[in-house]
Scaffold this motif. Sequence first.
Motif, PDB file in Angstrom:
ATOM      1  N   ARG A  17       0.858  -1.183   0.000  1.00  0.00           N
ATOM      2  CA  ARG A  17       0.000   0.000   0.000  1.00  0.00           C
ATOM      3  C   ARG A  17       0.892   1.229   0.000  1.00  0.00           C
ATOM      4  NH1 ARG A  17      -4.845   0.728   4.221  1.00  0.00           N
ATOM      5  NH2 ARG A  17      -6.122   0.081   2.481  1.00  0.00           N
ATOM      6  N   LYS A  18       0.530   2.217  -0.809  1.00  0.00           N
ATOM      7  CA  LYS A  18       1.302   3.448  -0.911  1.00  0.00           C
ATOM      8  C   LYS A  18       0.350   4.626  -0.751  1.00  0.00           C
ATOM      9  CE  LYS A  18       3.706   6.076  -4.382  1.00  0.00           C
ATOM     10  NZ  LYS A  18       3.963   6.177  -5.803  1.00  0.00           N
ATOM     11  N   LEU A  19       0.755   5.626   0.017  1.00  0.00           N
ATOM     12  CA  LEU A  19      -0.072   6.812   0.249  1.00  0.00           C
ATOM     13  C   LEU A  19       0.576   8.031  -0.387  1.00  0.00           C
ATOM     14  CD1 LEU A  19      -0.754   6.247   4.057  1.00  0.00           C
ATOM     15  CD2 LEU A  19      -2.247   5.655   2.162  1.00  0.00           C
ATOM     16  N   SER A  20      -0.251   8.906  -0.944  1.00  0.00           N
ATOM     17  CA  SER A  20       0.201  10.185  -1.493  1.00  0.00           C
ATOM     18  C   SER A  20      -0.767  11.260  -1.025  1.00  0.00           C
ATOM     19  CB  SER A  20       0.197  10.158  -3.019  1.00  0.00           C
ATOM     20  OG  SER A  20       1.103   9.227  -3.519  1.00  0.00           O
ATOM     21  N   GLN A  28      -5.929  11.726   1.388  1.00  0.00           N
ATOM     22  CA  GLN A  28      -4.840  10.877   0.919  1.00  0.00           C
ATOM     23  C   GLN A  28      -5.322  10.087  -0.296  1.00  0.00           C
ATOM     24  OE1 GLN A  28      -1.643  10.223   2.255  1.00  0.00           O
ATOM     25  NE2 GLN A  28      -1.941  11.939   3.630  1.00  0.00           N
ATOM     26  N   VAL A  30      -4.784   6.594  -1.811  1.00  0.00           N
ATOM     27  CA  VAL A  30      -4.271   5.301  -1.361  1.00  0.00           C
ATOM     28  C   VAL A  30      -4.197   4.369  -2.566  1.00  0.00           C
ATOM     29  CG1 VAL A  30      -4.625   3.359   0.196  1.00  0.00           C
ATOM     30  CG2 VAL A  30      -5.351   5.647   0.889  1.00  0.00           C
ATOM     31  N   TYR A  31      -2.991   3.905  -2.865  1.00  0.00           N
ATOM     32  CA  TYR A  31      -2.774   2.919  -3.919  1.00  0.00           C
ATOM     33  C   TYR A  31      -2.547   1.569  -3.248  1.00  0.00           C
ATOM     34  CZ  TYR A  31      -1.837   7.100  -6.685  1.00  0.00           C
ATOM     35  OH  TYR A  31      -1.936   8.318  -7.291  1.00  0.00           O
ATOM     36  N   THR A  32      -3.313   0.563  -3.632  1.00  0.00           N
ATOM     37  CA  THR A  32      -3.188  -0.767  -3.040  1.00  0.00           C
ATOM     38  C   THR A  32      -3.028  -1.795  -4.150  1.00  0.00           C
ATOM     39  OG1 THR A  32      -4.658  -0.081  -1.245  1.00  0.00           O
ATOM     40  CG2 THR A  32      -4.232  -2.436  -1.459  1.00  0.00           C
ATOM     41  N   GLU A 129      -6.849   2.580  -6.796  1.00  0.00           N
ATOM     42  CA  GLU A 129      -6.649   3.939  -6.295  1.00  0.00           C
ATOM     43  C   GLU A 129      -7.929   4.384  -5.601  1.00  0.00           C
ATOM     44  OE1 GLU A 129      -4.914   7.604  -8.608  1.00  0.00           O
ATOM     45  OE2 GLU A 129      -7.029   7.318  -9.131  1.00  0.00           O
ATOM     46  N   CYS A 130      -7.772   4.950  -4.418  1.00  0.00           N
ATOM     47  CA  CYS A 130      -8.923   5.404  -3.649  1.00  0.00           C
ATOM     48  C   CYS A 130      -8.545   6.713  -2.964  1.00  0.00           C
ATOM     49  CB  CYS A 130      -9.293   4.344  -2.616  1.00  0.00           C
ATOM     50  SG  CYS A 130     -10.672   4.788  -1.568  1.00  0.00           S
ATOM     51  N   LEU A 132      -9.166   9.120   0.063  1.00  0.00           N
ATOM     52  CA  LEU A 132      -9.769   9.163   1.401  1.00  0.00           C
ATOM     53  C   LEU A 132      -9.678  10.579   1.946  1.00  0.00           C
ATOM     54  CD1 LEU A 132      -8.289   5.918   2.979  1.00  0.00           C
ATOM     55  CD2 LEU A 132     -10.529   6.240   1.947  1.00  0.00           C
TER      56      LEU A 132
END
Length: 135
Positions: A17-20, A28, A30-32, A129-130, A132
């Motif tokens: 999981r990566k956050l930007s 944020q 969130v790429y999972t 991609e989500c 939040l």
Amino acid sequence: FPVTIQLPTIGIEAGRRKLSPFQLGGGQIVYTDFYFHCLAEDGYIRDHLVDIISLQKEVVFDGYDIDLISTASAFPVDYRGVPVSGAKVYPDLVRDYKGSQIRIKDCSFDSVYSLTPDVHVCTVKMTTECILFGV
């Protein structure tokens, strides 16, 4: 103990999981990564499963808010994983406990191999991609 799995089947594994940051003031992206392990008794069926999954790129679908479900004590399964009587299904959950939309950003083949002459496997890596808010 031995486990029996009926083929064809798809096993789903959560990956990294990566956050930007999304915007000033919060949010944020969130790429999972998810890994879909497609198993079948022959290569033709396995490849058909792989096509179905890998062609989902750029699809957007609604998510549900697990915190709202928890607050309402509306989990569809109990602590043992057994379905609760009168449990809501996906369309009901996204309607009553709306969460963020999820976009399938990318799909790619990760590996293709045969475990035995009768078990053919292909793994598809999917990145979602989500966005939040409030984090």
